[in-house]
Design an enzyme around this catalytic site. Structure first.
Site, short mmCIF file in Angstrom:
data_model
loop_
_atom_site.label_atom_id
_atom_site.label_comp_id
_atom_site.label_asym_id
_atom_site.label_seq_id
_atom_site.Cartn_x
_atom_site.Cartn_y
_atom_site.Cartn_z
N ASP A 112 8.11 6.32 3.58
CA ASP A 112 7.97 5.13 4.76
C ASP A 112 8.88 4.81 5.91
O ASP A 112 9.90 4.93 5.32
CB ASP A 112 7.58 3.83 3.86
CG ASP A 112 6.33 3.94 2.91
OD1 ASP A 112 5.66 4.96 2.83
OD2 ASP A 112 5.96 3.02 2.10
N SER B 92 18.25 4.21 4.86
CA SER B 92 18.96 5.18 5.35
C SER B 92 17.98 6.16 6.41
O SER B 92 16.95 5.42 6.79
CB SER B 92 19.53 6.37 4.53
OG SER B 92 20.28 7.06 5.11
N HIS C 245 9.74 12.44 -0.57
CA HIS C 245 8.81 13.18 -0.98
C HIS C 245 8.64 14.34 -0.17
O HIS C 245 9.27 14.50 0.91
CB HIS C 245 7.33 12.70 -1.19
CG HIS C 245 7.34 11.39 -2.06
ND1 HIS C 245 6.77 11.52 -3.09
CD2 HIS C 245 7.78 10.28 -2.02
CE1 HIS C 245 6.62 10.19 -3.83
NE2 HIS C 245 7.42 9.51 -3.11
#
Length: 264
Positions: free
Chosen positions: A86, A227, A142
């Protein structure tokens, strides 16, 4: 506060020992009391979390939370590259002669970003996406494609901020900060998932056990505090979705564009 003073203060706080102190605090039991106010401050969607907010023992445990099953939909088309996180897109564009142009006004070379890896040659005419995770975002990373992990590299470095200020006013932070790079071979080539550490990030950690074969959407790693992920594709193997651009938000599992796959 003028820009010079802000930059000087940022240089001072980029030391790893400061991040270690921040990390220890976030991992301590006392940090648990800050979870509700932290969630409210950043507007975190707590209903998506795997567990009720009261069941997290530390701020770090909450920050690196998993989501409930079904909270994100993984685009299943084998020809799509999906977002590993995200995030806010802060850079998107072709790599030209080994250079990534105009990431918040600064240029980067593939050679420096990939730490002069022998694999650099495959990316000098590829495509680059820079994905910034704010404290609001879900912080697990992911896999963007199904395939085989062919190499993992840890690159030591600083912990400069990777927010708008850091990218604009600090010198090439994406290639100076600590990084973990995962190279994944898929049916149409290879992608590099570059996980970039940041100020107050105590570490970037792989999800264990490590596996060589990965499925699109599988957990790969996670950040402890905000980050950036830099996603690179090999030369002429990717076409960006036509409505995506810097400033656009994406969710993990969402299609970023199309990979060139061999014809059946």
């Amino acid at each position: 506060m003028n820009r010079w003073l802000m930059r000087s203060m940022t240089e001072l706080t980029s030391r790893k020992w400061i991040s270690r102190i921040t990390g220890r605090l976030a991992q301590s039991a006392v940090s648990r009391r800050f979870i509700p106010s932290f969630a409210r401050m950043y507007g975190i969607q707590v209903h998506e979390a795997e567990k009720p907010i009261g069941e997290y023992g530390t701020l770090n445990e909450f920050f690196t939370r998993r989501l409930k099953d079904g909270a994100r939909v993984i685009d299943a088309d084998p020809a799509t590259l999906v977002s590993p996180v995200d995030a806010l897109i802060t850079g998107a564009g072709p790599v030209k002669s080994g250079t990534i142009f105009n990431i918040k006004g600064q240029d980067y070379t593939i050679e420096e970003l990939l730490n002069r890896s022998p694999r650099t040659a495959s990316y000098v005419g590829g495509f680059c996406l820079v994905l910034y995770l704010s404290p609001t975002d879900y912080h697990r990373i992911h896999t963007p494609v199904s395939g085989t992990v062919v190499e993992r590299e840890h690159i030591p470095g600083k912990v400069y901020p990777v927010n708008d200020f850091g990218l604009r006013h600090m010198k090439r932070v994406l290639s100076r900060n600590e990084r973990l790079t995962t190279y994944i071979r898929h049916g149409g080539g290879e992608v590099a998932v570059v996980k970039v550490g940041a100020m107050n990030v105590s570490s970037i950690k792989y999800v264990e056990p490590l596996t060589q074969q990965v499925e699109k959407g599988q957990e790969l790693a996670y950040f402890e505090f905000g980050s950036t992920v830099v996603l690179l594709t090999e030369d002429h193997t990717f076409t960006l979705r036509n409505d995506l651009m810097p400033g656009k938000k994406v969710r993990m599992g969402e299609s970023l564009g199309t990979l060139r796959l061999p014809k059946a």
